[in-house]
Design a protein around this motif. Structure first.
Motif, PDB file in Angstrom:
ATOM      1  N   VAL A 246      27.296 100.849  29.157  1.00  0.00           N
ATOM      2  CA  VAL A 246      26.167 101.796  29.112  1.00  0.00           C
ATOM      3  C   VAL A 246      26.666 103.155  28.633  1.00  0.00           C
ATOM      4  CG1 VAL A 246      24.454 103.007  30.530  1.00  0.00           C
ATOM      5  CG2 VAL A 246      24.844 100.551  30.869  1.00  0.00           C
ATOM      6  N   GLU A 247      27.822 103.590  29.164  1.00  0.00           N
ATOM      7  CA  GLU A 247      28.360 104.902  28.767  1.00  0.00           C
ATOM      8  C   GLU A 247      28.717 104.917  27.278  1.00  0.00           C
ATOM      9  OE1 GLU A 247      30.175 105.741  33.163  1.00  0.00           O
ATOM     10  OE2 GLU A 247      31.600 105.630  31.491  1.00  0.00           O
ATOM     11  N   ALA A 248      29.322 103.831  26.780  1.00  0.00           N
ATOM     12  CA  ALA A 248      29.702 103.786  25.362  1.00  0.00           C
ATOM     13  C   ALA A 248      28.445 103.829  24.486  1.00  0.00           C
ATOM     14  CB  ALA A 248      30.506 102.518  25.080  1.00  0.00           C
ATOM     15  N   SER A 249      27.360 103.159  24.925  1.00  0.00           N
ATOM     16  CA  SER A 249      26.111 103.178  24.160  1.00  0.00           C
ATOM     17  C   SER A 249      25.558 104.592  24.099  1.00  0.00           C
ATOM     18  CB  SER A 249      25.063 102.260  24.811  1.00  0.00           C
ATOM     19  OG  SER A 249      25.569 100.970  24.957  1.00  0.00           O
ATOM     20  N   GLU A 250      25.586 105.278  25.249  1.00  0.00           N
ATOM     21  CA  GLU A 250      25.055 106.651  25.295  1.00  0.00           C
ATOM     22  C   GLU A 250      25.922 107.596  24.462  1.00  0.00           C
ATOM     23  OE1 GLU A 250      22.966 106.180  29.693  1.00  0.00           O
ATOM     24  OE2 GLU A 250      24.853 107.291  29.534  1.00  0.00           O
ATOM     25  N   THR A 251      27.243 107.397  24.502  1.00  0.00           N
ATOM     26  CA  THR A 251      28.147 108.247  23.712  1.00  0.00           C
ATOM     27  C   THR A 251      27.899 108.047  22.226  1.00  0.00           C
ATOM     28  OG1 THR A 251      29.811 108.065  25.446  1.00  0.00           O
ATOM     29  CG2 THR A 251      30.586 108.796  23.299  1.00  0.00           C
ATOM     30  N   LEU A 252      27.722 106.784  21.817  1.00  0.00           N
ATOM     31  CA  LEU A 252      27.475 106.485  20.403  1.00  0.00           C
ATOM     32  C   LEU A 252      26.155 107.101  19.948  1.00  0.00           C
ATOM     33  CD1 LEU A 252      28.196 105.016  17.777  1.00  0.00           C
ATOM     34  CD2 LEU A 252      27.192 102.938  18.747  1.00  0.00           C
TER      35      LEU A 252
END
Ligand SMILES: NC(=O)c1ccc[n+]([C@@H]2O[C@H](COP(=O)([O-])OP(=O)(O)OC[C@H]3O[C@@H](n4cnc5c(N)ncnc54)[C@H](OP(=O)(O)O)[C@@H]3O)[C@@H](O)[C@H]2O)c1
Length: 269
Positions: A246-252
């Motif tokens: 979830v964090e990687a999706s939000e960062t991207l």
């Protein structure tokens, strides 16, 4: 056992309640004291389940036998749900899949799959929301799949519909963040159910121990709900993987908000 008084918890709508995960949700929610509105196409199954539930739990159970992939059936369900102020929970569970390669699968199979997994789930969510917003209360549980996390060669259309469910549910959660309305996304992995017969894949071909029982899956999902989780993946043992995803999706997404193309797209080689 029967009671005529409405439950103080209100009514939980469970789609796809005639078998598999939906049938277990119906049982578990009745055990928690919810009245039920059970939806699926097979009326005889729904009526048998109703009799079973009412013999064990003091709740009211209604059934609606409609095809949610058909506009008429979806309208009937949507209108009934919109008009029912007793509804406090929606479990968008009905779903179907196909393993036929995209080049060969009939167009009707694809449109039916999208109509059920995407359109019906969205329209039924839309049907409960005005009442939930008005009362600032309610719970929406959308059943996705781990194959919605990333593309999967076996089921690109099904996986695409579950990616939609995940994305839609995440956006809905953010839109309702300032309310008391609960939204949960549940991503089961392979689970024992009739869905494998529907797809024409023998469960035995998956190997022993490959699938979770429906009871274990629903009990885990409800534990996740009770714990206040948004993204519940019953079979994922390392919960940090979900957080990182979830964090990687939000960062991207955040990193993508740039007015200029990235240099790799503008430099000449
Ligand atoms: N089993 C798995 O491995 C697995 C893994 C990840 C996610 N899931 C998801 O879990 C959910 C439940 O699946 P399941 O495994 O429990 O499968 P299932 O036993 O085949 O249950 C599907 C349910 O959906 C209903 N349904 C199917 N088409 C419908 C339609 N057009 N209109 C109304 N109801 C319809 C079926 O009832 P009728 O036939 O009576 O209409 C049945 O009650 C689905 O969203 C599925 O994608 C399953």
């Amino acid at each position: 056992m029967n009671q005529s008084n409405p439950s103080s918890l209100g009514t939980a709508v469970v789609t796809g309640a005639s078998s598999g995960l939906g049938k277990v949700y119906a049982h578990r929610l009745a055990a928690r004291g919810y009245d039920l509105l059970l939806i699926a196409r097979r009326k005889d199954r729904l009526e048998t389940i109703t009799t079973e539930l009412q013999s064990h739990f003091p709740v009211q159970v209604r059934v609606l036998a409609v095809d949610l992939a058909h506009p008429d059936g979806l309208s009937a369900a949507s209108e009934q749900i919109s008009a029912d102020a007793t509804i406090t929970m929606l479990v968008n569970n009905a779903g179907t899949s196909s393993v036929e390669p995209v080049a060969q699968v009939p167009v009707e199979t694809i449109t039916n799959l999208i109509a059920l997994n995407v359109t019906a789930l969205t329209v039924l969510t839309k049907a409960v929301l005005p009442g939930f917003v008005k009362r600032n209360a309610g719970t929406i549980i959308n059943i996705g799949s781990v194959v919605g996390i990333t593309g999967f060669a076996w089921v690109p259309v099904y996986g695409g519909t579950k990616a939609y469910v995940q994305n839609f549910t995440q956006g809905l959660k953010l839109q309702l963040a300032e309310t008391e309305i609960r939204v949960q996304y549940v991503a089961p992995a392979g689970t024992v159910s009739e869905s494998w017969d529907v797809m024409g894949v023998p469960m035995s071909s998956l190997g022993e121990g490959a699938l979770m029982d429906t009871e274990a899956c629903v009990d885990a999902a409800l534990k996740g709900l009770d714990d206040g989780e948004f993204f519940t993946a019953p079979s994922v043992h390392d919960e940090t993987l979900v957080q990182k995803y979830v964090e990687a999706s939000e960062t991207l997404l955040a990193a993508s908000q740039q007015p200029e193309p990235a240099p790799r797209y503008t430099s000449r080689s």
